[in-house]
Design a protein around this motif. Sequence first.
Motif, PDB file in Angstrom:
ATOM      1  N   GLY A   1      -4.518   0.026  -8.168  1.00 38.34           N
ATOM      2  CA  GLY A   1      -5.621  -0.059  -7.147  1.00 38.34           C
ATOM      3  C   GLY A   1      -6.517  -1.192  -7.157  1.00 38.34           C
ATOM      4  N   ILE A   2      -6.801  -1.830  -8.216  1.00 34.21           N
ATOM      5  CA  ILE A   2      -7.641  -3.029  -8.055  1.00 34.21           C
ATOM      6  C   ILE A   2      -7.025  -4.231  -7.544  1.00 34.21           C
ATOM      7  CG2 ILE A   2      -8.683  -4.850  -9.670  1.00 34.21           C
ATOM      8  CD1 ILE A   2      -9.436  -2.389 -11.546  1.00 34.21           C
ATOM      9  N   GLY A   3      -5.476  -4.283  -7.872  1.00 42.77           N
ATOM     10  CA  GLY A   3      -4.527  -5.095  -7.166  1.00 42.77           C
ATOM     11  C   GLY A   3      -4.521  -5.071  -5.643  1.00 42.77           C
ATOM     12  N   ILE A   4      -4.221  -3.805  -5.271  1.00 43.02           N
ATOM     13  CA  ILE A   4      -4.272  -3.264  -3.817  1.00 43.02           C
ATOM     14  C   ILE A   4      -5.652  -3.936  -3.212  1.00 43.02           C
ATOM     15  CG2 ILE A   4      -4.410  -1.656  -2.195  1.00 43.02           C
ATOM     16  CD1 ILE A   4      -1.832  -1.713  -3.162  1.00 43.02           C
TER      17      ILE A   4
ATOM     18  N   ASN B   1      -1.604  17.509 -20.973  1.00 44.51           N
ATOM     19  CA  ASN B   1      -3.120  17.494 -20.564  1.00 44.51           C
ATOM     20  C   ASN B   1      -3.671  16.245 -20.512  1.00 44.51           C
ATOM     21  OD1 ASN B   1      -2.891  20.261 -20.517  1.00 44.51           O
ATOM     22  ND2 ASN B   1      -3.359  20.595 -22.545  1.00 44.51           N
ATOM     23  N   PHE B   2      -3.672  15.286 -21.063  1.00 46.38           N
ATOM     24  CA  PHE B   2      -4.003  13.871 -20.987  1.00 46.38           C
ATOM     25  C   PHE B   2      -3.974  13.230 -19.761  1.00 46.38           C
ATOM     26  CE2 PHE B   2      -4.798   9.489 -21.752  1.00 46.38           C
ATOM     27  CZ  PHE B   2      -6.040   9.340 -22.370  1.00 46.38           C
ATOM     28  N   PRO B   3      -4.968  12.903 -19.061  1.00 46.11           N
ATOM     29  CA  PRO B   3      -4.896  12.085 -17.596  1.00 46.11           C
ATOM     30  C   PRO B   3      -4.326  10.647 -17.815  1.00 46.11           C
ATOM     31  CG  PRO B   3      -7.201  12.297 -18.315  1.00 46.11           C
ATOM     32  CD  PRO B   3      -6.414  12.836 -19.342  1.00 46.11           C
ATOM     33  N   TRP B   4      -3.387  10.493 -18.383  1.00 44.34           N
ATOM     34  CA  TRP B   4      -2.922   9.167 -18.323  1.00 44.34           C
ATOM     35  C   TRP B   4      -2.682   8.387 -17.178  1.00 44.34           C
ATOM     36  CZ3 TRP B   4       1.751   7.982 -16.234  1.00 44.34           C
ATOM     37  CH2 TRP B   4       2.796   8.828 -16.203  1.00 44.34           C
ATOM     38  N   ALA B   5      -2.081   9.077 -16.089  1.00 45.95           N
ATOM     39  CA  ALA B   5      -1.691   8.557 -14.875  1.00 45.95           C
ATOM     40  C   ALA B   5      -2.980   7.615 -14.025  1.00 45.95           C
ATOM     41  CB  ALA B   5      -1.546   9.719 -13.828  1.00 45.95           C
ATOM     42  N   ILE B   6      -4.077   8.258 -14.770  1.00 45.49           N
ATOM     43  CA  ILE B   6      -5.454   7.188 -13.903  1.00 45.49           C
ATOM     44  C   ILE B   6      -5.308   5.950 -14.389  1.00 45.49           C
ATOM     45  CG2 ILE B   6      -6.948   7.828 -15.937  1.00 45.49           C
ATOM     46  CD1 ILE B   6      -7.792   8.160 -12.356  1.00 45.49           C
ATOM     47  N   PHE B   7      -4.695   5.342 -15.463  1.00 45.79           N
ATOM     48  CA  PHE B   7      -4.611   4.025 -15.977  1.00 45.79           C
ATOM     49  C   PHE B   7      -4.015   3.118 -14.882  1.00 45.79           C
ATOM     50  CE2 PHE B   7      -5.855   6.393 -19.775  1.00 45.79           C
ATOM     51  CZ  PHE B   7      -7.146   6.052 -19.824  1.00 45.79           C
TER      52      PHE B   7
ATOM     53  N   GLY C   1      -7.560  -6.388  -4.017  1.00 46.43           N
ATOM     54  CA  GLY C   1      -7.577  -7.765  -4.327  1.00 46.43           C
ATOM     55  C   GLY C   1      -6.534  -8.413  -3.134  1.00 46.43           C
ATOM     56  N   HIS C   2      -5.505  -7.664  -2.977  1.00 45.70           N
ATOM     57  CA  HIS C   2      -4.482  -7.965  -1.894  1.00 45.70           C
ATOM     58  C   HIS C   2      -5.052  -7.934  -0.449  1.00 45.70           C
ATOM     59  CE1 HIS C   2       0.211  -7.719  -0.584  1.00 45.70           C
ATOM     60  NE2 HIS C   2      -0.616  -8.466   0.179  1.00 45.70           N
ATOM     61  N   ALA C   3      -5.705  -6.801  -0.336  1.00 48.62           N
ATOM     62  CA  ALA C   3      -6.603  -6.569   0.883  1.00 48.62           C
ATOM     63  C   ALA C   3      -7.592  -7.602   1.362  1.00 48.62           C
ATOM     64  CB  ALA C   3      -7.271  -5.117   0.840  1.00 48.62           C
ATOM     65  N   THR C   4      -8.321  -8.056   0.197  1.00 47.42           N
ATOM     66  CA  THR C   4      -9.236  -9.008   0.527  1.00 47.42           C
ATOM     67  C   THR C   4      -8.706 -10.425   0.933  1.00 47.42           C
ATOM     68  OG1 THR C   4      -9.447  -9.690  -1.914  1.00 47.42           O
ATOM     69  CG2 THR C   4     -11.018  -7.993  -1.101  1.00 47.42           C
ATOM     70  N   GLU C   5      -7.512 -10.641   0.276  1.00 52.64           N
ATOM     71  CA  GLU C   5      -6.796 -11.891   0.772  1.00 52.64           C
ATOM     72  C   GLU C   5      -6.271 -11.870   2.108  1.00 52.64           C
ATOM     73  OE1 GLU C   5      -3.247 -14.320   1.007  1.00 52.64           O
ATOM     74  OE2 GLU C   5      -3.011 -12.529   0.069  1.00 52.64           O
ATOM     75  N   THR C   6      -5.733 -10.529   2.181  1.00 52.43           N
ATOM     76  CA  THR C   6      -4.933 -10.332   3.782  1.00 52.43           C
ATOM     77  C   THR C   6      -5.809 -10.383   4.726  1.00 52.43           C
ATOM     78  OG1 THR C   6      -3.181  -9.209   2.670  1.00 52.43           O
ATOM     79  CG2 THR C   6      -3.371  -8.906   5.071  1.00 52.43           C
TER      80      THR C   6
ATOM     81  N   LEU D   1       0.828  -1.197  -0.058  1.00 56.91           N
ATOM     82  CA  LEU D   1       0.030  -0.019  -0.083  1.00 56.91           C
ATOM     83  C   LEU D   1       0.728   1.401  -0.106  1.00 56.91           C
ATOM     84  CD1 LEU D   1      -2.918   1.312  -0.041  1.00 56.91           C
ATOM     85  CD2 LEU D   1      -2.755   1.156   2.650  1.00 56.91           C
ATOM     86  N   VAL D   2       1.874   1.405   0.661  1.00 51.99           N
ATOM     87  CA  VAL D   2       2.822   2.575   0.829  1.00 51.99           C
ATOM     88  C   VAL D   2       3.616   2.740  -0.641  1.00 51.99           C
ATOM     89  CG1 VAL D   2       4.864   3.341   1.706  1.00 51.99           C
ATOM     90  CG2 VAL D   2       2.941   2.541   3.327  1.00 51.99           C
ATOM     91  N   ILE D   3       3.842   1.803  -0.895  1.00 53.96           N
ATOM     92  CA  ILE D   3       4.744   1.788  -2.363  1.00 53.96           C
ATOM     93  C   ILE D   3       3.640   2.199  -3.408  1.00 53.96           C
ATOM     94  CG2 ILE D   3       5.422   0.509  -4.382  1.00 53.96           C
ATOM     95  CD1 ILE D   3       7.046  -1.514  -1.891  1.00 53.96           C
ATOM     96  N   TYR D   4       2.253   1.887  -3.492  1.00 56.29           N
ATOM     97  CA  TYR D   4       1.189   2.152  -4.219  1.00 56.29           C
ATOM     98  C   TYR D   4       1.059   3.833  -4.031  1.00 56.29           C
ATOM     99  CZ  TYR D   4      -3.308   2.888  -5.991  1.00 56.29           C
ATOM    100  OH  TYR D   4      -4.616   3.422  -6.152  1.00 56.29           O
ATOM    101  N   LEU D   5       0.996   4.339  -2.872  1.00 58.54           N
ATOM    102  CA  LEU D   5       0.609   5.533  -2.727  1.00 58.54           C
ATOM    103  C   LEU D   5       1.840   6.477  -3.281  1.00 58.54           C
ATOM    104  CD1 LEU D   5      -0.782   5.390   1.018  1.00 58.54           C
ATOM    105  CD2 LEU D   5      -1.996   5.726  -1.322  1.00 58.54           C
ATOM    106  N   ILE D   6       2.999   6.050  -2.937  1.00 63.14           N
ATOM    107  CA  ILE D   6       4.238   6.633  -3.340  1.00 63.14           C
ATOM    108  C   ILE D   6       4.297   6.933  -5.067  1.00 63.14           C
ATOM    109  CG2 ILE D   6       6.828   6.706  -3.714  1.00 63.14           C
ATOM    110  CD1 ILE D   6       6.674   5.494  -0.493  1.00 63.14           C
ATOM    111  N   PHE D   7       4.102   5.836  -5.526  1.00 55.94           N
ATOM    112  CA  PHE D   7       4.252   5.803  -7.066  1.00 55.94           C
ATOM    113  C   PHE D   7       2.989   6.320  -7.556  1.00 55.94           C
ATOM    114  CE2 PHE D   7       7.643   2.660  -6.779  1.00 55.94           C
ATOM    115  CZ  PHE D   7       8.330   2.933  -8.089  1.00 55.94           C
ATOM    116  N   SER D   8       1.843   6.415  -6.983  1.00 53.14           N
ATOM    117  CA  SER D   8       0.457   7.206  -7.434  1.00 53.14           C
ATOM    118  C   SER D   8       0.863   8.696  -7.386  1.00 53.14           C
ATOM    119  CB  SER D   8      -0.558   6.865  -6.689  1.00 53.14           C
ATOM    120  OG  SER D   8      -0.984   5.394  -6.690  1.00 53.14           O
ATOM    121  N   ALA D   9       1.531   9.265  -6.383  1.00 50.70           N
ATOM    122  CA  ALA D   9       1.913  10.604  -6.424  1.00 50.70           C
ATOM    123  C   ALA D   9       2.990  10.979  -7.581  1.00 50.70           C
ATOM    124  CB  ALA D   9       2.417  10.938  -4.885  1.00 50.70           C
TER     125      ALA D   9
END
Length: 96
Positions: free
Chosen positions: A59-62, A47-53, A64-69, A28-36
């Motif tokens: 985030g979907i992977g996160i 201008n194209f918001p490519w970061a959303i992809f 899934g990891h949360a439901t398993e954990t 989760l921490v790595i995800y938040l750092i890379f999202s920023a």
Amino acid sequence: METYNSNTERYQRAKQRVEKMKGFYTHLVIYLIFSAFFIFLNFRSGNFPWAIFPIVGWGIGIMGHATETFGWNPFFGRQWEERKIKEIMEKDRQLF
């Protein structure tokens, strides 16, 4: 009175659960750092918001990891598992 063996087994299960939780929080921490970082790059590159992809995909992977954990599953939770186990055991009992 609990035996040494049952205490050891409980300790091992608790240790495994803590390791899973530690792995999830690290993810989760790595995800938040890379999202920023993705958002920063997106603002610098155009201008194209490519970061959303990658953010949504990861985030979907996160999730899934949360439901398993944490053992949360809205479709196949513990109650569903117990019902199915009883159902299968009943069918097996009828066969034999």
